[in-house]
Design an enzyme around this catalytic site. Sequence first.
Site, short mmCIF file in Angstrom:
data_model
loop_
_atom_site.label_atom_id
_atom_site.label_comp_id
_atom_site.label_asym_id
_atom_site.label_seq_id
_atom_site.Cartn_x
_atom_site.Cartn_y
_atom_site.Cartn_z
N CYS A 83 109.37 37.87 36.45
CA CYS A 83 110.76 37.77 35.99
C CYS A 83 111.75 37.78 37.15
CB CYS A 83 111.08 38.86 34.99
SG CYS A 83 110.16 38.63 33.45
N HIS A 328 117.06 35.51 28.07
CA HIS A 328 116.22 35.66 29.25
C HIS A 328 115.27 34.47 29.41
CE1 HIS A 328 113.83 37.32 32.37
NE2 HIS A 328 113.07 38.13 31.68
#
Lengths: 384, 155
Positions: A83, A328
């Site tokens: 991430c 996200h």
Amino acid sequence: MTRDAYVLGRGMIDFGERYEDSFDDLLEEAYLALLDDVNVGSDEIDAAWYGTLDVADEGMSGAAVAHATGLFETPITQVVNACATGSDAVRNAVLAVESGQVDCALVIGAEKMRDTAEGLISLAAEKRVWRGRGVTMPAFFGMRATRHMEEYGTTREQIAEVSVKNHRHGSMYPHAHYKFECSVDDVLSSTTISEPLNLYDCCPVTDGAAAVLIGTEDLAREHAPELVRVAGTGLSSDSFVRGNDASLTHFPATRDASSRAYEASGYGPEDVDVAEVHDCFSITELVTYEDLGFCEVGDGGRFVAEGRADLDGEVAVNPSGGLLAKGHPIGATGVAQVAEIYEQLIGQAGDVQVDGVEVGLQHNIGVGRNATGSVSCVNVLERV
Amino acid sequence: MSGIRYSRDRRQHDRLVAFECQDCGWVSYPEQRRTCKRCGAAPAEFEEVQLAERGEVQTYVVQSRLPEEFETPQPVAVVDLPQVDGEGEPARVYGLLTETDGDDLEVGREVVARYRELFTAGDRPVHSFKFAPPRAESIGTDGDGAGDRGGEGER
């Protein structure tokens, strides 16, 4: 000899359920939004760093960016780092400009999260070997919540306050996926996902792309409305299973990455006016306050509940709504956060503009390696 | 999915064999490699140690959303398993729980490793353990779940 790197411009697109748009469409739109913001010709872009996990399996390699943007015969590097993919792509572009090898670098990140037939939970739970099998992301992060409550007396309500704040911000941010406000009660009564975390403690599944342009001071003086310098970057990794008790509640990778970025920039946590940090889950942001040094270890619950992370607080954290409200799309996330910090520093953040910002921080924490490892990237920006 | 990746660490999973760094005392589980993940010794000197089946929950969650093959609610915990001889440090292990009421879990609770077929890799069964409360204290079951090998899917 090194030189400084500056942000020349940004291209943000609306995050959300972009069913009508292909992966290439998202990349193309972010690139065009960037060119709309900063008046450079494509022949002035020396190189590109491209962040994507390629969840949808259609954006592998720099060729994807060349096709979407027309930047052929240009060195384009795909960056993959869990991430922290987008923020590490920014970091690599910054290092290239600082080294003197590249004058003008495109950073572009994209992810088509909603095109996977199998579903992300299934991917996370079934594709890992051995003990990571059956362990999902909400579990990995939720285990920090359980332990943080046990060790520091943090309350479930305080954890929910992170989501309440970020949804309040997201309702004012034009590119956010979800623009609703919610209360602590809404969070506590939402569907249980991975107890103690509920649905509103989790970021949504979101398509998106974002771009920023990184370049020399000369180019910044020519193109940017204000001089925004990348003052320091940091990248680090750690693991759940090294026997380091701090990793039961926190992310040592964030502590190390931010130490590096603070040291390189000459700034400390007390200097940060605005931050876009990784709130994939509410608890992630709460422990990140502590890992970044915004408050004492164990004090994250009080920090958010007392409004110290609000737009007018000690550090405005996630004015964009964060991952919880904005979404996200993994490869785009860190790039978008840098774009948002840049908007804050040049005073173009609209309804979520924070007053008097001079130093901004961007942070990601990611998980990989059979659900035990974490990787963090931190970038510190300043208005010169 | 090939079964080969599961055969490499089989001894660790079948018999709770772990590896202790002779420089810093960190206990590596399940992997044995040649570098220490804590002190960074490279190459490190590792000695084989035997882990106990009973350990202490460090933290946990109770998962409600999983693919169909997993039973829900499905607790997962980080557990410190001490060495059988009582010496040295415990290994930090994480794993799914079974025969456990989530409401009954807490940090500090004792759990025991119970062996079973966890899943199949291609045609091959993959055996390892899940954690569960010690038998006398197990909640919501009177069964002899340990060592179950038959049947379909996840257990």
